[in-house]
Design a protein around this motif. Structure first.
Motif, PDB file in Angstrom:
ATOM      1  N   GLY A 160       0.681  -0.762  -0.035  1.00 10.89           N
ATOM      2  CA  GLY A 160      -0.149  -0.159  -0.330  1.00 10.89           C
ATOM      3  C   GLY A 160       0.505   1.431  -0.393  1.00 10.89           C
ATOM      4  O   GLY A 160      -0.150   2.083  -0.279  1.00 10.89           O
ATOM      5  N   ASP A 161       2.061   0.970   0.322  1.00 14.60           N
ATOM      6  CA  ASP A 161       3.105   2.248   0.425  1.00 14.60           C
ATOM      7  C   ASP A 161       3.775   2.433  -0.471  1.00 14.60           C
ATOM      8  O   ASP A 161       4.584   3.389  -0.931  1.00 14.60           O
ATOM      9  CB  ASP A 161       3.227   2.662   1.786  1.00 14.60           C
ATOM     10  CG  ASP A 161       4.346   1.426   2.238  1.00 14.60           C
ATOM     11  OD1 ASP A 161       4.524   0.295   1.029  1.00 14.60           O
ATOM     12  OD2 ASP A 161       5.241   0.889   3.627  1.00 14.60           O
ATOM     13  N   GLY A 162       3.335   1.497  -1.453  1.00 18.31           N
ATOM     14  CA  GLY A 162       4.745   0.867  -2.525  1.00 18.31           C
ATOM     15  C   GLY A 162       6.087   1.020  -2.692  1.00 18.31           C
ATOM     16  O   GLY A 162       6.848   0.483  -3.422  1.00 18.31           O
ATOM     17  N   GLU A 163       6.114   0.613  -0.632  1.00 16.98           N
ATOM     18  CA  GLU A 163       7.782   0.399  -0.755  1.00 16.98           C
ATOM     19  C   GLU A 163       8.173  -0.936  -1.440  1.00 16.98           C
ATOM     20  O   GLU A 163       9.512  -1.797  -1.077  1.00 16.98           O
ATOM     21  CB  GLU A 163       8.555   0.455   0.500  1.00 16.98           C
ATOM     22  CG  GLU A 163       7.438   2.290   1.254  1.00 16.98           C
ATOM     23  CD  GLU A 163       8.993   2.906   0.186  1.00 16.98           C
ATOM     24  OE1 GLU A 163      10.489   3.046   0.080  1.00 16.98           O
ATOM     25  OE2 GLU A 163       8.951   3.829  -0.034  1.00 16.98           O
TER      26      GLU A 163
ATOM     27  N   GLY B 216      -1.788  -1.688   6.243  1.00 19.72           N
ATOM     28  CA  GLY B 216      -0.795  -1.737   7.209  1.00 19.72           C
ATOM     29  C   GLY B 216       0.345  -1.678   6.604  1.00 19.72           C
ATOM     30  O   GLY B 216       1.265  -1.311   7.220  1.00 19.72           O
ATOM     31  N   ASN B 217       0.767  -2.898   5.505  1.00 17.96           N
ATOM     32  CA  ASN B 217       1.505  -3.060   5.051  1.00 17.96           C
ATOM     33  C   ASN B 217       2.528  -4.153   5.331  1.00 17.96           C
ATOM     34  O   ASN B 217       3.655  -4.343   5.053  1.00 17.96           O
ATOM     35  CB  ASN B 217       2.049  -1.891   4.320  1.00 17.96           C
ATOM     36  CG  ASN B 217       1.406  -0.864   3.532  1.00 17.96           C
ATOM     37  OD1 ASN B 217       0.795  -1.351   3.129  1.00 17.96           O
ATOM     38  ND2 ASN B 217       1.754   0.678   3.911  1.00 17.96           N
ATOM     39  N   GLU B 218       2.061  -4.647   6.617  1.00 19.66           N
ATOM     40  CA  GLU B 218       3.158  -5.807   7.322  1.00 19.66           C
ATOM     41  C   GLU B 218       2.371  -7.219   7.045  1.00 19.66           C
ATOM     42  O   GLU B 218       2.922  -8.097   7.214  1.00 19.66           O
ATOM     43  CB  GLU B 218       3.259  -5.389   8.886  1.00 19.66           C
ATOM     44  CG  GLU B 218       3.741  -3.663   8.528  1.00 19.66           C
ATOM     45  CD  GLU B 218       3.581  -3.760  10.710  1.00 19.66           C
ATOM     46  OE1 GLU B 218       3.258  -4.443  11.060  1.00 19.66           O
ATOM     47  OE2 GLU B 218       4.965  -2.954  11.197  1.00 19.66           O
ATOM     48  N   LYS B 219       1.370  -7.674   6.473  1.00 19.20           N
ATOM     49  CA  LYS B 219      -0.197  -8.414   6.334  1.00 19.20           C
ATOM     50  C   LYS B 219       0.628  -9.169   4.611  1.00 19.20           C
ATOM     51  O   LYS B 219      -0.124  -7.851   4.529  1.00 19.20           O
ATOM     52  CB  LYS B 219      -0.790  -8.378   7.631  1.00 19.20           C
ATOM     53  CG  LYS B 219      -0.158  -8.230   9.158  1.00 19.20           C
ATOM     54  CD  LYS B 219      -2.081  -8.886   9.263  1.00 19.20           C
ATOM     55  CE  LYS B 219      -1.545  -9.024  10.814  1.00 19.20           C
ATOM     56  NZ  LYS B 219      -2.720  -8.780  11.835  1.00 19.20           N
TER      57      LYS B 219
ATOM     58  N   PHE C 294      -0.248  -1.143 -11.135  1.00 23.00           N
ATOM     59  CA  PHE C 294      -0.124   0.063 -10.306  1.00 23.00           C
ATOM     60  C   PHE C 294       1.027   0.274  -9.353  1.00 23.00           C
ATOM     61  O   PHE C 294       0.672   0.300  -8.028  1.00 23.00           O
ATOM     62  CB  PHE C 294      -0.741   0.786 -11.125  1.00 23.00           C
ATOM     63  CG  PHE C 294      -1.209   1.257 -12.328  1.00 23.00           C
ATOM     64  CD1 PHE C 294      -0.642   1.862 -13.726  1.00 23.00           C
ATOM     65  CD2 PHE C 294      -2.259  -0.002 -12.686  1.00 23.00           C
ATOM     66  CE1 PHE C 294      -0.830   1.932 -14.853  1.00 23.00           C
ATOM     67  CE2 PHE C 294      -2.264   0.188 -13.879  1.00 23.00           C
ATOM     68  CZ  PHE C 294      -2.648   1.315 -15.189  1.00 23.00           C
ATOM     69  N   HIS C 295       2.235   1.019  -9.039  1.00 21.84           N
ATOM     70  CA  HIS C 295       2.558   1.927  -7.738  1.00 21.84           C
ATOM     71  C   HIS C 295       1.864   2.886  -7.679  1.00 21.84           C
ATOM     72  O   HIS C 295       0.919   3.374  -8.567  1.00 21.84           O
ATOM     73  CB  HIS C 295       3.464   2.025  -8.395  1.00 21.84           C
ATOM     74  CG  HIS C 295       4.525   2.974  -7.003  1.00 21.84           C
ATOM     75  ND1 HIS C 295       4.170   4.049  -5.685  1.00 21.84           N
ATOM     76  CD2 HIS C 295       5.762   1.611  -6.215  1.00 21.84           C
ATOM     77  CE1 HIS C 295       5.304   3.739  -5.485  1.00 21.84           C
ATOM     78  NE2 HIS C 295       6.163   3.069  -5.227  1.00 21.84           N
ATOM     79  N   PRO C 296       1.485   2.778  -6.068  1.00 19.91           N
ATOM     80  CA  PRO C 296       0.002   3.403  -5.622  1.00 19.91           C
ATOM     81  C   PRO C 296       0.620   5.417  -5.184  1.00 19.91           C
ATOM     82  O   PRO C 296      -0.240   5.873  -5.144  1.00 19.91           O
ATOM     83  CB  PRO C 296       0.289   3.278  -4.004  1.00 19.91           C
ATOM     84  CG  PRO C 296       0.966   2.759  -3.891  1.00 19.91           C
ATOM     85  CD  PRO C 296       1.669   2.320  -5.567  1.00 19.91           C
ATOM     86  N   ARG C 297       2.293   5.421  -5.926  1.00 21.24           N
ATOM     87  CA  ARG C 297       2.416   6.929  -5.316  1.00 21.24           C
ATOM     88  C   ARG C 297       2.942   7.746  -7.109  1.00 21.24           C
ATOM     89  O   ARG C 297       3.107   8.539  -7.193  1.00 21.24           O
ATOM     90  CB  ARG C 297       3.125   7.481  -4.362  1.00 21.24           C
ATOM     91  CG  ARG C 297       2.684   7.199  -3.249  1.00 21.24           C
ATOM     92  CD  ARG C 297       3.226   7.466  -2.212  1.00 21.24           C
ATOM     93  NE  ARG C 297       5.134   7.377  -2.142  1.00 21.24           N
ATOM     94  CZ  ARG C 297       5.138   6.128  -1.254  1.00 21.24           C
ATOM     95  NH1 ARG C 297       4.749   6.120  -0.419  1.00 21.24           N
ATOM     96  NH2 ARG C 297       6.647   5.904  -1.466  1.00 21.24           N
TER      97      ARG C 297
END
Length: 364
Positions: A79-82, A123-126, A343-346
């Motif tokens: 979700g953060d694109g990282e 949350g990008n951790e799960k 697609f990348h979110p940012r």
């Protein structure tokens, strides 16, 4: 995506992940050879570099990610694109960094069958996974621990998606299976939260941001709409003449649904309550055919809902303008059917996965 004008330089430093002991994936930067010209001042030795303007923070305009020993069936940006997660027929999930060398920093193992879909939770951790071993699972990507193995399906689980994504819920998700069941899971509970029977194999599932509505694709060539409050089917979207293979809800407004099908089309559906369209189908995109393999090909929207993308059996990633319906990009480079687009979110960056066991991350 690759051509003879690009030079290749390795972006990997090791073939094994010391943290897990498993073989590690590699990333290669594919870069166009820069054009140079001498500066007009004869007393200066500086070179002026000319070329297309970069549009992202990627190390190179195109990165090629390899390491899976089986077909890449699903891949997603966090979700953060990282970060990137990729699932494969080799029964493994690889975790990658989006930037820098695109390092393969983790491997999740535990499924006994091929991975058919991966999805990040809020949350990008799960991460949640659907597998051919008849199970779904939820993972902690920080520790690599499998938090819950979900066993209730009696056939391959083709798809999964988070529920209540808009509220930040990190525990509730849905899965769809060849056994015809759509199941809602809560990672904190032992048993399924809800079980709904479609009676025909389900190939795909997607949900509204609030989680009150779930959409499933099936062999009946239709998209079924489920109300999670009543746990029942309330409507269907009809128009495809082949099995619906993939679904995606537009990320910003949630007003649109994209569906891919074996009829070689991608359809755009208007989900707004008071749509003026009789059958809710706003547009039909063509140019991304399915092949005899009948792979699960999943579409994607960009962050601004201006483009929709889909893989294809012709080994390309196709991107259309959402409003015009015209093809904006036809991206080559893969050596087999492209199964996933994201697609990348940012940033203007697109991700593709293929049966050729690799992925491309490239800027538009």
């Amino acid at each position: 995506m690759a051509d003879h004008k690009r030079k290749v330089s390795s972006a990997s430093s090791s073939d094994e992940n010391p943290a897990t002991g498993y073989a590690q994936g590699t990333a290669v930067a594919l870069m166009k050879r820069p054009k140079t010209s001498e500066a007009p001042d004869s007393d200066s030795t500086a070179l002026v570099q000319a070329g297309p303007k970069r549009t992202s923070g990627l190390q190179a305009p195109i990165m090629h990610l390899t390491g899976h020993s089986g077909e890449v069936t699903s891949c997603r940006f966090s979700g953060d694109g990282e970060r990137i997660a990729s699932g494969s027929a080799d029964k493994q999930v690889f975790l990658w960094s989006t930037y820098g060398d695109c390092a393969n920093y983790g491997v999740l193992q535990g499924h006994k069958g091929g991975i058919l879909e991966v999805q990040w939770m809020p949350g990008n951790e799960k991460l949640i996974t659907a597998s051919a071993d008849h199970t779904a699972a939820i993972w902690d990507t920080v520790t690599g621990e499998r938090l819950k193995r979900c066993r209730y399906h009696t056939a391959a689980v083709n798809s999964c998606c988070p529920l209540n994504e808009g509220t930040g819920d990190t525990s509730t998700f849905a899965s769809a299976s060849d056994d015809g069941r759509l199941i809602v899971w809560d990672a904190r509970a032992r048993h399924p939260a809800a079980v709904m029977d479609h009676r025909l194999p389900l190939t795909s599932v997607a949900a509204s941001a609030c989680g009150t509505t779930v959409y499933s694709g099936s062999l009946d060539n239709a998209v079924t709409i489920w109300d999670m409050r009543t746990r029942s089917a309330v409507d269907s979207l009809r128009g495809h003449s082949g099995t619906v293979m993939g679904l995606s809800v537009s990320p910003r407004t949630g007003n649109y649904l994209a569906s891919t099908s074996l009829d070689n089309t991608v359809r755009l559906w208007d989900l707004r309550p008071y749509s003026k369209l009789l059958n809710r189908c706003e547009r039909v995109f063509t140019g991304a055919p399915h092949g005899f393999e009948m792979n699960l090909i999943r579409p994607a929207f960009d962050k601004d809902e201006m483009m929709v993308a889909s893989g294809s059996a012709d080994r390309t990633l196709t991107i259309w303008g959402l409003r015009s319906g015209e093809i904006r990009y036809k991206l080559p480079g893969h050596k087999g059917c492209v199964t996933q687009a994201d697609f990348h979110p940012r940033e203007p960056v697109v991700l593709s996965g293929s049966v050729d066991r690799s992925m491309f991350v490239g800027e538009l």
